[in-house]
Design an enzyme around this catalytic site. Structure first.
Site, PDB file in Angstrom:
ATOM      1  N   THR A   1      -6.972  -1.553   9.874  1.00  0.00           N
ATOM      2  CA  THR A   1      -6.836  -0.623  11.000  1.00  0.00           C
ATOM      3  C   THR A   1      -6.543  -1.340  12.319  1.00  0.00           C
ATOM      4  OG1 THR A   1      -8.498   0.798   9.945  1.00  0.00           O
ATOM      5  CG2 THR A   1      -7.765   1.423  12.126  1.00  0.00           C
TER       6      THR A   1
ATOM      7  N   LYS B   1     -13.331   2.543   0.572  1.00  0.00           N
ATOM      8  CA  LYS B   1     -13.075   2.474   2.007  1.00  0.00           C
ATOM      9  C   LYS B   1     -14.359   2.833   2.752  1.00  0.00           C
ATOM     10  CE  LYS B   1      -9.195   4.239   3.500  1.00  0.00           C
ATOM     11  NZ  LYS B   1      -8.082   5.207   3.686  1.00  0.00           N
TER      12      LYS B   1
ATOM     13  N   ARG C   1     -10.679  19.526   9.532  1.00  0.00           N
ATOM     14  CA  ARG C   1      -9.926  19.849  10.741  1.00  0.00           C
ATOM     15  C   ARG C   1     -10.296  21.240  11.252  1.00  0.00           C
ATOM     16  NH1 ARG C   1      -5.881  16.111  11.060  1.00  0.00           N
ATOM     17  NH2 ARG C   1      -5.240  15.084   9.127  1.00  0.00           N
TER      18      ARG C   1
ATOM     19  N   ARG D   1       0.842  -1.194   0.000  1.00  0.00           N
ATOM     20  CA  ARG D   1       0.000   0.000   0.000  1.00  0.00           C
ATOM     21  C   ARG D   1       0.875   1.241   0.000  1.00  0.00           C
ATOM     22  NH1 ARG D   1      -1.983   2.534   5.061  1.00  0.00           N
ATOM     23  NH2 ARG D   1      -3.659   4.022   4.602  1.00  0.00           N
TER      24      ARG D   1
END
Length: 470
Positions: free
Chosen positions: A275, A217, A76, A35
């Site tokens: 993850t 994803k 953010r 990846r």
């Protein structure tokens, strides 16, 4: 260099694993696909890693897939005076577009699209869910909130908005530039972050075309609501448990993971579980028992691949991590159930090529065949075969390097590169001779082989033959 392990390992490259020597060692230790994380590193960094992967691939004579992971939109808060501020539970807190540094009463949120989607009662999660805000009132350029769970908030920490579909494309200007670069390099898979709607997959498909396969994803609750269509439009899915857990809660993730794996396999699509699979090995040479169980359960559920992120990209023990993960996968596979009879009960196949693939599985299993072989151009026949649990190894013989590399992620498929004659009977003889040279079959072994006529026509698999090696 054929690998007998059925499940696959996807390892992320980074500062701890970018040299050719380290990439070679990771591939030999058990990594099947690498990846490239475009959230970090420059184009030059990724180009050097890609070139090293291809050099290793040529050296070890085994296909290595490459997946590029796009960053996606990063939501953010802005800068805070002094770098951080304490938000007290029960206090009021304002988010707005003002460019001034924030404090304990307000902060900049430079995303007007978030304000456009908010409504009173909506929840905002800051810093991976460590802080929680409830929206009391909002407008096109601000939101007045109450702090539900307080704590220290630092500069530019992430913001999640669970339960709200944001009017944002999953492809930022950076992503589009990265995508063009990755496709030019020749990546095999594109992982699309921040998928919320089926339209997100269509948008990416229009840019990618047939140059790579798209991995969605699944990290947003909105994607779960449209899961059927997103799975149908994608070539594969990634159970991205980090952001998903922030938004739906940790307790909901295990059941969702099982659901996603099952749906992907039922829809003949690839699935990766990702993850924190061996997070402790970033700093420790052995995994925890909980991590071992996590990896094993994903394999037993039927995931095609398990993914390592920081463990191999920046950890102290990347090689040990891959070896440990490979050992856990192999141990779990010893208990992998065979469910062919249940899979075929009441099944309806409307395509000839898919029916042939299923017939090969069923027949080979009940005959105790040594191998199942697919002469395939695109890899579709091997993909269908790999969706069902059978301990007989599947060998996919393809003349296309691109198909061989994509199939490096298929569970229980050993992709092999072989040019075949246009004549079917000649091609079948070539295949058997090739398999004998590779020590896949020997005299007296029974194997099932599928192919299509005319040879090389995509979706043209229309023949199943049961052979005994002379």
């Amino acid at each position: 260099m054929l690998r007998q392990r059925r499940s696959r390992i996807l390892a992320t490259l980074g500062p701890a694993s970018s040299s050719m020597d380290r990439i070679r060692a990771l591939a030999l230790a058990g990594a099947d696909v690498f990846r490239l994380n475009f959230s970090h590193g420059s184009h030059a960094d990724h180009a050097a890693r890609y070139d090293a992967i291809r050099a290793v691939e040529r050296e070890i004579k085994r296909p290595i897939g490459v997946l590029m992971d796009l960053q996606g939109p990063k939501l953010r808060v802005g800068a805070l005076a002094g770098g951080k501020a304490l938000l007290e539970s029960g206090a009021r807190f304002r988010l707005d577009l003002d460019s001034l540094d924030g404090d304990s009463t307000r902060a900049r949120l430079p995303h007007p699209e978030i304000f456009a989607a908010l409504h009173p009662g909506a929840e905002l999660l800051l810093d991976d869910g460590k802080l929680r805000l409830r929206v009391d009132a909002c407008g096109p350029d601000h939101a007045e909130t109450t702090v539900q769970v307080g704590g220290w908030l630092s500069d530019r920490k992430g913001v999640n908005v669970p339960g709200v579909v944001l009017p944002i494309s999953p492809l930022t200007a950076k992503d589009r530039a990265d995508l063009a670069f990755g496709l030019e390099l020749g990546v095999d898979w594109v992982a699309l972050s921040f998928v919320q709607r089926p339209e997100d997959i269509r948008e990416a498909r229009a840019l990618v075309g047939k140059r790579a396969w798209i991995m969605a994803k699944l990290e947003k609750p909105a994607a779960i609501d449209a899961l059927d269509e997103i799975v149908a439009l994608s070539d594969g899915i990634m159970v991205a448990r980090g952001d998903l857990a922030v938004e739906v809660g940790n307790a909901a993730v295990p059941a969702l993971q099982k659901k996603m794996i099952r749906m992907a396999r039922d829809a003949d699509k690839l699935v990766i579980t990702a993850t924190q699979m061996m997070e402790s090995m970033i700093t420790n040479p052995v995994p925890t028992r909980a991590e071992v169980s996590d990896v094993a359960n994903a394999v037993l559920d039927g995931t095609d691949a398990v993914m390592l992120s920081a463990e191999t990209a920046a950890g102290k023990y990347p090689l040990e991590t891959v070896r440990q993960m490979a050992a856990v996968c192999e141990a779990a596979e010893e208990h992998d159930p065979v469910e062919l009879d249940a899979d075929f009960s009441g099944a309806t196949f409307t395509r000839i090529d898919q029916s042939i693939a299923m017939g090969a599985l069923f027949t080979a299993y009940h005959l105790g065949a040594k191998a199942i072989v697919a002469l395939t151009d695109s890899g579709s026949t091997a993909l269908w075969m790999s969706r069902h649990r059978v301990r007989i190894p599947i060998y996919a013989l393809t003349p296309r390097v691109s198909s061989q590399r994509k199939m490096a992620l298929y569970r229980n498929v050993r992709p092999m590169l072989m040019d075949t004659a246009a004549d079917r009977d000649t091609a079948l003889k070539q295949a058997e001779a090739y398999l004998k040279r590779q020590d896949v079959v020997a005299a007296g072994d029974v194997y099932a082989i599928t192919c299509g006529e005319p040879m090389g026509a995509p979706g043209g698999t229309n023949m199943l033959q049961i052979c005994r090696v002379s």
